[in-house]
Design a protein around this motif. Structure first.
Motif, PDB file in Angstrom:
ATOM      1  N   CYS A  33     -52.285  39.092  38.825  1.00  0.00           N
ATOM      2  CA  CYS A  33     -50.933  38.752  39.249  1.00  0.00           C
ATOM      3  C   CYS A  33     -50.063  38.443  38.036  1.00  0.00           C
ATOM      4  O   CYS A  33     -50.504  37.755  37.114  1.00  0.00           O
ATOM      5  CB  CYS A  33     -50.940  37.536  40.166  1.00  0.00           C
ATOM      6  SG  CYS A  33     -51.795  37.768  41.720  1.00  0.00           S
ATOM      7  N   VAL A  34     -48.843  38.941  38.066  1.00  0.00           N
ATOM      8  CA  VAL A  34     -47.811  38.520  37.118  1.00  0.00           C
ATOM      9  C   VAL A  34     -46.593  38.129  37.936  1.00  0.00           C
ATOM     10  O   VAL A  34     -46.407  38.605  39.059  1.00  0.00           O
ATOM     11  CB  VAL A  34     -47.464  39.628  36.098  1.00  0.00           C
ATOM     12  CG1 VAL A  34     -48.683  39.994  35.270  1.00  0.00           C
ATOM     13  CG2 VAL A  34     -46.903  40.854  36.795  1.00  0.00           C
ATOM     14  N   SER A  35     -45.761  37.265  37.365  1.00  0.00           N
ATOM     15  CA  SER A  35     -44.658  36.709  38.153  1.00  0.00           C
ATOM     16  C   SER A  35     -43.282  37.129  37.668  1.00  0.00           C
ATOM     17  O   SER A  35     -42.285  36.786  38.295  1.00  0.00           O
ATOM     18  CB  SER A  35     -44.741  35.173  38.150  1.00  0.00           C
ATOM     19  OG  SER A  35     -44.644  34.666  36.822  1.00  0.00           O
ATOM     20  N   GLN A  36     -43.218  37.882  36.568  1.00  0.00           N
ATOM     21  CA  GLN A  36     -41.916  38.260  36.025  1.00  0.00           C
ATOM     22  C   GLN A  36     -41.852  39.762  35.754  1.00  0.00           C
ATOM     23  O   GLN A  36     -42.876  40.410  35.524  1.00  0.00           O
ATOM     24  CB  GLN A  36     -41.636  37.482  34.740  1.00  0.00           C
ATOM     25  CG  GLN A  36     -41.579  35.968  34.964  1.00  0.00           C
ATOM     26  CD  GLN A  36     -41.031  35.233  33.770  1.00  0.00           C
ATOM     27  OE1 GLN A  36     -39.975  35.602  33.245  1.00  0.00           O
ATOM     28  NE2 GLN A  36     -41.738  34.209  33.330  1.00  0.00           N
ATOM     29  N   LEU A  37     -40.621  40.257  35.767  1.00  0.00           N
ATOM     30  CA  LEU A  37     -40.394  41.691  35.594  1.00  0.00           C
ATOM     31  C   LEU A  37     -40.890  42.183  34.235  1.00  0.00           C
ATOM     32  O   LEU A  37     -41.580  43.201  34.150  1.00  0.00           O
ATOM     33  CB  LEU A  37     -38.911  41.997  35.762  1.00  0.00           C
ATOM     34  CG  LEU A  37     -38.460  43.440  35.514  1.00  0.00           C
ATOM     35  CD1 LEU A  37     -39.120  44.393  36.498  1.00  0.00           C
ATOM     36  CD2 LEU A  37     -36.936  43.544  35.615  1.00  0.00           C
ATOM     37  N   HIS A  38     -40.549  41.471  33.180  1.00  0.00           N
ATOM     38  CA  HIS A  38     -40.938  41.956  31.845  1.00  0.00           C
ATOM     39  C   HIS A  38     -42.454  41.931  31.677  1.00  0.00           C
ATOM     40  O   HIS A  38     -43.023  42.811  31.029  1.00  0.00           O
ATOM     41  CB  HIS A  38     -40.252  41.129  30.751  1.00  0.00           C
ATOM     42  CG  HIS A  38     -40.855  39.791  30.495  1.00  0.00           C
ATOM     43  ND1 HIS A  38     -40.546  38.668  31.247  1.00  0.00           N
ATOM     44  CD2 HIS A  38     -41.777  39.379  29.579  1.00  0.00           C
ATOM     45  CE1 HIS A  38     -41.225  37.637  30.801  1.00  0.00           C
ATOM     46  NE2 HIS A  38     -41.986  38.030  29.792  1.00  0.00           N
ATOM     47  N   GLU A  39     -43.132  40.943  32.299  1.00  0.00           N
ATOM     48  CA  GLU A  39     -44.591  40.897  32.245  1.00  0.00           C
ATOM     49  C   GLU A  39     -45.194  42.097  32.964  1.00  0.00           C
ATOM     50  O   GLU A  39     -46.189  42.680  32.509  1.00  0.00           O
ATOM     51  CB  GLU A  39     -45.111  39.621  32.898  1.00  0.00           C
ATOM     52  CG  GLU A  39     -44.835  38.345  32.135  1.00  0.00           C
ATOM     53  CD  GLU A  39     -45.345  37.128  32.883  1.00  0.00           C
ATOM     54  OE1 GLU A  39     -45.860  36.210  32.216  1.00  0.00           O
ATOM     55  OE2 GLU A  39     -45.248  37.092  34.120  1.00  0.00           O
ATOM     56  N   ALA A  40     -44.607  42.446  34.113  1.00  0.00           N
ATOM     57  CA  ALA A  40     -45.119  43.567  34.905  1.00  0.00           C
ATOM     58  C   ALA A  40     -45.038  44.872  34.127  1.00  0.00           C
ATOM     59  O   ALA A  40     -45.990  45.659  34.097  1.00  0.00           O
ATOM     60  CB  ALA A  40     -44.338  43.676  36.210  1.00  0.00           C
ATOM     61  N   ILE A  41     -43.905  45.115  33.473  1.00  0.00           N
ATOM     62  CA  ILE A  41     -43.722  46.357  32.720  1.00  0.00           C
ATOM     63  C   ILE A  41     -44.683  46.412  31.530  1.00  0.00           C
ATOM     64  O   ILE A  41     -45.309  47.450  31.262  1.00  0.00           O
ATOM     65  CB  ILE A  41     -42.260  46.501  32.267  1.00  0.00           C
ATOM     66  CG1 ILE A  41     -41.350  46.683  33.496  1.00  0.00           C
ATOM     67  CG2 ILE A  41     -42.097  47.660  31.297  1.00  0.00           C
ATOM     68  CD1 ILE A  41     -39.866  46.676  33.185  1.00  0.00           C
ATOM     69  N   GLN A  42     -44.837  45.279  30.842  1.00  0.00           N
ATOM     70  CA  GLN A  42     -45.748  45.232  29.696  1.00  0.00           C
ATOM     71  C   GLN A  42     -47.202  45.414  30.135  1.00  0.00           C
ATOM     72  O   GLN A  42     -47.962  46.147  29.503  1.00  0.00           O
ATOM     73  CB  GLN A  42     -45.576  43.901  28.963  1.00  0.00           C
ATOM     74  CG  GLN A  42     -44.256  43.776  28.228  1.00  0.00           C
ATOM     75  CD  GLN A  42     -44.042  42.387  27.654  1.00  0.00           C
ATOM     76  OE1 GLN A  42     -44.884  41.496  27.801  1.00  0.00           O
ATOM     77  NE2 GLN A  42     -42.903  42.176  27.005  1.00  0.00           N
TER      78      GLN A  42
END
Length: 229
Positions: A33-42
């Motif tokens: 799980c990731v909670s932020q947009l930039h984390e998801a893309i990375q």
């Protein structure tokens, strides 16, 4: 032993995250799980998940931006899981390339069923020498020919383009605008009547009973999909 399918969850609600990870683990999936947009893309760029479950309301941006970013280089399934339930929002996500859209609150069994369909879709279509095999349909891209139950079907170029686009991802909803842009061009994306006329003709050729279609299914107000099985 085959590795477990790996799923990326993009969701900022900690309780939903825990619930999703627990449910996926119990059903044979690995997930993070990731909670932020930039984390998801990375994370996507580095770890290449086989499917993404995506919320739209993220602390640092719009989840739809994730869809747009990923679709520039990947066709992996993206299932939107969102409290936004308007038809306009669903159309926006499908236009950007989402594979499925499940509104919150959701049932875990329905989500698991959609995950299974989406993952199966990525392997169901058999490509050999530019021939797509989807159920009883056989679509020969090079020779621009189609067979149904091994019998040849004679389609117009527009009908073939529509069917080929749907067959790229059986079960996935393609929006009106996506299909119009693909077949007629960007200047025709609002001419839905063109699409309805040609879809009606295509169904008449494919379906035993066009009023109760088996192959080409309508998603009211959104678009069309080819039955996954």
């Amino acid at each position: 032993m085959l590795s477990k399918p790996y799923i990326l969850i993009v969701e900022d609600d900690a309780e939903i995250n825990r619930f999703l990870q627990s449910s996926l683990h119990l059903n044979g999936y690995d997930s993070i799980c990731v909670s932020q947009l930039h984390e998801a893309i990375q994370h996507f760029a580095v770890n290449k998940p086989q499917l993404t479950i995506l919320d739209l309301n993220l602390p640092d941006g719009d989840g739809a931006d994730f869809i747009q970013s990923i679709r520039s280089h990947s066709d992996i399934p993206i299932i939107v899981l969102s409290a936004k339930q308007s038809e306009q929002e669903k159309v926006r996500c499908f236009d950007l390339g989402a594979d499925d859209y499940l509104p919150k609150p959701f049932g875990i069994q329905e989500l698991l069923a959609r995950i299974r369909v989406s993952l199966k879709r990525t392997t169901k279509m058999n490509l050999r020498d530019d021939v797509y095999q989807v159920g009883a349909l056989e679509i020969d891209v090079i020779n621009q020919s189609v067979k149904l139950n091994q019998a040849p079907l004679h389609l117009t170029p527009i009908e073939f383009k529509l069917l080929f686009k749907l067959a790229q991802k059986p079960g996935k909803i393609f929006s009106h605008r996506q299909l119009l842009n693909e077949v007629w061009g960007a200047e025709y994306v609002d001419e839905i009547h063109y699409l309805r006329i040609h879809m009606g003709r295509l169904r008449a050729r494919l379906e035993q009973n066009p009023a109760m279609p088996r192959y080409i299914l309508t998603e009211a107000g959104i678009g069309y999909r080819l039955a996954a099985s």
